[in-house]
Write an enzyme that holds these catalytic residues in place. Structure first.
Site, PDB file in Angstrom:
ATOM      1  CG  ASP A   1       2.762   1.013  -8.848  1.00 52.78           C
ATOM      2  OD1 ASP A   1       2.745   0.825  -7.817  1.00 52.78           O
ATOM      3  OD2 ASP A   1       1.636   1.414  -9.385  1.00 52.78           O
TER       4      ASP A   1
ATOM      5  CB  THR B   1       0.898  -9.274  -9.205  1.00 54.20           C
ATOM      6  OG1 THR B   1       0.970  -8.057  -9.215  1.00 54.20           O
ATOM      7  CG2 THR B   1       1.803 -10.105  -8.604  1.00 54.20           C
ATOM      8  NE  ARG B   2      -6.480  -9.228  -9.523  1.00 57.25           N
ATOM      9  CZ  ARG B   2      -7.812  -9.844  -8.828  1.00 57.25           C
ATOM     10  NH1 ARG B   2      -8.836 -10.382  -9.429  1.00 57.25           N
ATOM     11  NH2 ARG B   2      -7.846  -9.930  -7.444  1.00 57.25           N
ATOM     12  CE1 TYR B   3      -2.294  -1.780  -7.111  1.00 60.30           C
ATOM     13  CE2 TYR B   3       0.145  -1.812  -7.776  1.00 60.30           C
ATOM     14  CZ  TYR B   3      -0.973  -1.052  -7.324  1.00 60.30           C
ATOM     15  OH  TYR B   3      -0.937   0.095  -6.976  1.00 60.30           O
TER      16      TYR B   3
ATOM     17  CG  ASP C   1      -2.091   0.993   1.294  1.00 57.62           C
ATOM     18  OD1 ASP C   1      -1.850   2.236   0.612  1.00 57.62           O
ATOM     19  OD2 ASP C   1      -3.145   0.491   1.539  1.00 57.62           O
TER      20      ASP C   1
END
Length: 226
Positions: free
Chosen positions: A167, A204-206, A131
């Protein structure tokens, strides 16, 4: 031993759990526990008994990377830590399909788990797209702060590898500042090392969403000094 006061920020449950996900939590979660982690069941904070090579993934999201690593390294026990129950349920569903017996799951605060990890127990740790807490006043909530990094460093043996993927450029800045202070060495040898994913990486999906939205993944590798 008295339980320390710890603020917890972020969600532990979404608006709705599918019936199948609720069933996974009821039927599967307890059997995958790494041991007595909770303060109610382990008030003396007795260290867990861990056998063999053990790794940790902090905040595994939906579990894609954790299941991937478990398949690649069947002789390694991988403990996944995630407080968001929707993500925990998603991982449990994947484990039902993949039948990976080397995964353990702590559905709660990583700090409680690290309290009871034996000193030097971990050979590798993953912190993947944590996060970001983008507002400056919330940066103290990020995982890459002394409150989290000090117990993680204690639980990792000398030479153990810490992988961080994000990111968010400012998260990179804070990681490169705080992680070495906690007793780790950044292992980059070339200027573009941070752009290259690890050889055993799976997107990953993220991460796929971040790339679609124009954000650049950063891959940082550290070694525990000692």
């Amino acid at each position: 031993m008295s339980r320390p006061h710890r603020n917890f920020y972020g969600r532990t449950k979404g608006k709705h759990l599918k019936d199948s996900h609720q069933r996974y939590l009821v039927e599967d979660l307890a059997a995958l526990s790494p041991g007595a982690v909770g303060w109610e069941e382990n008030p003396d904070r007795t260290p867990l008994r861990l056998d063999g090579e053990t790794w940790l993934e902090v905040g595994f999201g939906s579990g894609e990377h954790l299941v991937h690593q478990a398949a690649l390294h069947p002789d390694v026990t991988i403990i996944g830590c995630e407080p968001y129950m929707n993500g925990v349920a998603s991982l449990l569903g994947k484990l039902r399909e993949a039948l990976r017996g080397n995964v353990r799951v702590h559905a709660g605060d990583a700090r409680d788990l690290m309290d009871v990890l034996p000193e030097g127990a971990l050979g590798r740790a993953f912190l993947l797209y944590p996060d970001p807490w983008p507002k400056a006043r919330h940066h103290r909530r990020r995982f890459v702060t002394p409150e989290h990094l000090a117990p993680l460093a204690r639980a990792m043996r000398p030479g153990a590898e810490l992988r961080v993927a994000t990111d968010i450029e400012d998260y990179v800045r804070q990681t490169l500042l705080e992680v070495p202070r906690a007793g780790f060495r950044w292992t980059a040898e070339r200027a573009d090392d941070w752009r290259r994913p690890w050889a055993d990486w799976t997107r990953t999906r993220y991460e796929a969403k971040a790339v679609r939205e124009g954000r650049v993944p950063h891959y940082l590798t550290f070694a525990r000094e000692g």
